[in-house]
Design a protein around this motif. Sequence first.
Motif, short mmCIF file in Angstrom:
data_model
loop_
_atom_site.label_atom_id
_atom_site.label_comp_id
_atom_site.label_asym_id
_atom_site.label_seq_id
_atom_site.Cartn_x
_atom_site.Cartn_y
_atom_site.Cartn_z
N GLY A 308 -52.66 49.79 -84.03
CA GLY A 308 -53.27 49.88 -82.66
C GLY A 308 -54.68 50.32 -82.80
O GLY A 308 -55.41 50.38 -81.45
N ASN A 309 -55.23 51.03 -83.85
CA ASN A 309 -56.73 51.61 -83.79
C ASN A 309 -57.61 50.64 -84.58
O ASN A 309 -57.30 50.13 -85.36
CB ASN A 309 -56.38 53.10 -84.52
CG ASN A 309 -55.75 54.04 -83.60
OD1 ASN A 309 -56.05 53.93 -82.48
ND2 ASN A 309 -54.77 54.67 -84.21
N PRO A 310 -58.80 50.87 -84.32
CA PRO A 310 -59.93 50.48 -85.08
C PRO A 310 -59.78 50.81 -86.64
O PRO A 310 -59.25 51.95 -86.81
CB PRO A 310 -61.18 50.72 -84.38
CG PRO A 310 -60.82 51.51 -83.51
CD PRO A 310 -59.43 51.89 -83.36
N GLY A 311 -59.99 49.91 -87.64
CA GLY A 311 -59.62 50.31 -88.91
C GLY A 311 -60.98 51.12 -89.69
O GLY A 311 -62.00 51.14 -88.77
N PRO A 312 -60.84 51.76 -90.51
CA PRO A 312 -61.67 52.73 -91.08
C PRO A 312 -63.28 52.16 -91.30
O PRO A 312 -64.21 52.74 -91.42
CB PRO A 312 -61.07 53.52 -92.38
CG PRO A 312 -60.06 52.55 -92.67
CD PRO A 312 -59.75 51.95 -91.45
N VAL A 313 -63.20 50.93 -92.00
CA VAL A 313 -64.29 50.25 -92.43
C VAL A 313 -64.99 49.69 -91.30
O VAL A 313 -66.30 50.12 -91.07
CB VAL A 313 -64.03 49.12 -93.60
CG1 VAL A 313 -65.27 48.44 -93.88
CG2 VAL A 313 -63.25 49.56 -94.75
N THR A 314 -64.29 49.07 -90.46
CA THR A 314 -65.01 48.65 -89.23
C THR A 314 -65.53 49.85 -88.54
O THR A 314 -66.79 50.09 -87.93
CB THR A 314 -63.93 47.82 -88.28
OG1 THR A 314 -63.46 46.82 -88.97
CG2 THR A 314 -64.76 47.28 -86.85
N THR A 315 -64.97 50.75 -88.21
CA THR A 315 -65.51 52.20 -87.66
C THR A 315 -66.67 52.85 -88.21
O THR A 315 -67.61 52.85 -87.83
CB THR A 315 -64.53 53.33 -87.47
OG1 THR A 315 -63.10 52.57 -86.99
CG2 THR A 315 -64.65 54.58 -86.78
N ALA A 316 -66.71 52.70 -89.62
CA ALA A 316 -67.95 53.16 -90.35
C ALA A 316 -68.98 52.30 -90.14
O ALA A 316 -70.02 52.74 -90.09
CB ALA A 316 -67.52 53.44 -91.84
N LEU A 317 -68.83 51.20 -90.36
CA LEU A 317 -69.91 49.98 -90.01
C LEU A 317 -70.44 50.09 -88.56
O LEU A 317 -71.67 50.12 -88.38
CB LEU A 317 -69.60 48.63 -90.25
CG LEU A 317 -69.28 48.34 -91.82
CD1 LEU A 317 -68.49 46.81 -92.01
CD2 LEU A 317 -70.59 48.52 -92.68
N TYR A 318 -69.73 49.96 -87.62
CA TYR A 318 -69.93 50.22 -86.33
C TYR A 318 -70.77 51.51 -86.14
O TYR A 318 -71.84 51.39 -85.20
CB TYR A 318 -68.63 50.31 -85.46
CG TYR A 318 -69.09 50.38 -83.93
CD1 TYR A 318 -69.16 49.29 -82.94
CD2 TYR A 318 -69.12 51.80 -83.40
CE1 TYR A 318 -69.41 49.79 -81.63
CE2 TYR A 318 -69.21 52.19 -82.12
CZ TYR A 318 -69.34 51.07 -81.07
OH TYR A 318 -69.45 51.30 -79.75
#
Length: 340
Positions: A308-318
């Motif tokens: 249910g959480n944003p993934g690590p790569v998406t979070t890093a890119l964001y």
Amino acid sequence: MNTELDWGNLSFGYIPTDYNVRCHFRNGKWGEIEVSSSETVNLHIAATALHYGQEIFEGLKAFRGKDGKIRVFRLEENAKRIISSANGIKMQPVPVELFTEMVKKVVKLNERFVPPYGSGASLYIRPLEIGTSAQVGVKPSSEYLFLILVTPVGPYFKEGFRPTNICIMREFDRVAPKGTGRWKVGGNYAASLDAGEKAHSLGYSAVLYLDPKEKKYLDECGPANFFAIKDGKYITPASESILPSITNMSLQQLAKDMGIEVECRHITLDELDNIQEAAACGTAAVASPVAEIDDLDTGKKYVVAKDGNPGPVTTALYNKLRAIQLGEEEDIHGWNTIIE
Ligand code: PLP
Ligand code: COI
């Protein structure tokens, strides 16, 4: 004058600002830039924009940085894309220099509406062009109005950076295989309203469209491109019927900078069984993580964000994209234009 808005709680809506800027193409040339405080346009009843959909637009954002400066993100890319859209539906292209000057001017004039640093909000810049001359035969207009309005906005999806569910429905196409999908034409959005409303009524934040020819490959979301993280790679659809997203292009560059391999190619539906992250990306959507993709025709549910959480790569890119836009990190690619 100070502007007191509830900056941290803005939605993606319309709030009036002080000025918009306009320029007319008449007698074969663009005229002087006009500054207006009117929220309406006076149009001929037979204008081609009203009858035959000669309307194109853009979307970009200005941010108040950590240092108090105002930065507009990748404005020359939007300037180039509106030229491509104009050529696509036989409208008069707006020269890059005119587009640039008008964006700078309208942001400066409405400086008090650029949300403060730390609020999470931004000033959305909406350039649009319409055919204005009277024409009852189906022909391009000979006169055009190019105008830019701005409005302060919060997140496009009300969940912000929380994963949401999106859906696939084969009964709807947004664009034709060799149609107007690669341009930012108002009619594409009209064609997405029915599907969008249906998706919203079922609790989905957006529709994930399949390619309109074979319905075999992923295309894009109604208002945004789509990317996924698969075995450590950033994968995103290559398609003739999607809008070339400037956010997607930027995220691809940031992914490469982080040593992540990027693949821009056809993506089949089956591949969704093997992805670890997914997101809708665009100026308005930024990178909105996807929790689950539901195929409403087959009943298959592709669960992406398993916890249910944003993934690590998406979070890093964001985070990286935001940091550049907010002047927190060096703009090594030269993407920001500072409004002096
Ligand atoms: N695709 C569609 C259909 C859009 O409307 C948008 C929004 O502009 C995007 C993709 C994302 O493009 P960009 O990142 O340039 O805003
Ligand atoms: C944008 O992201 O700028 C868009 O135009 C998407 C949507 C609001 C239509």
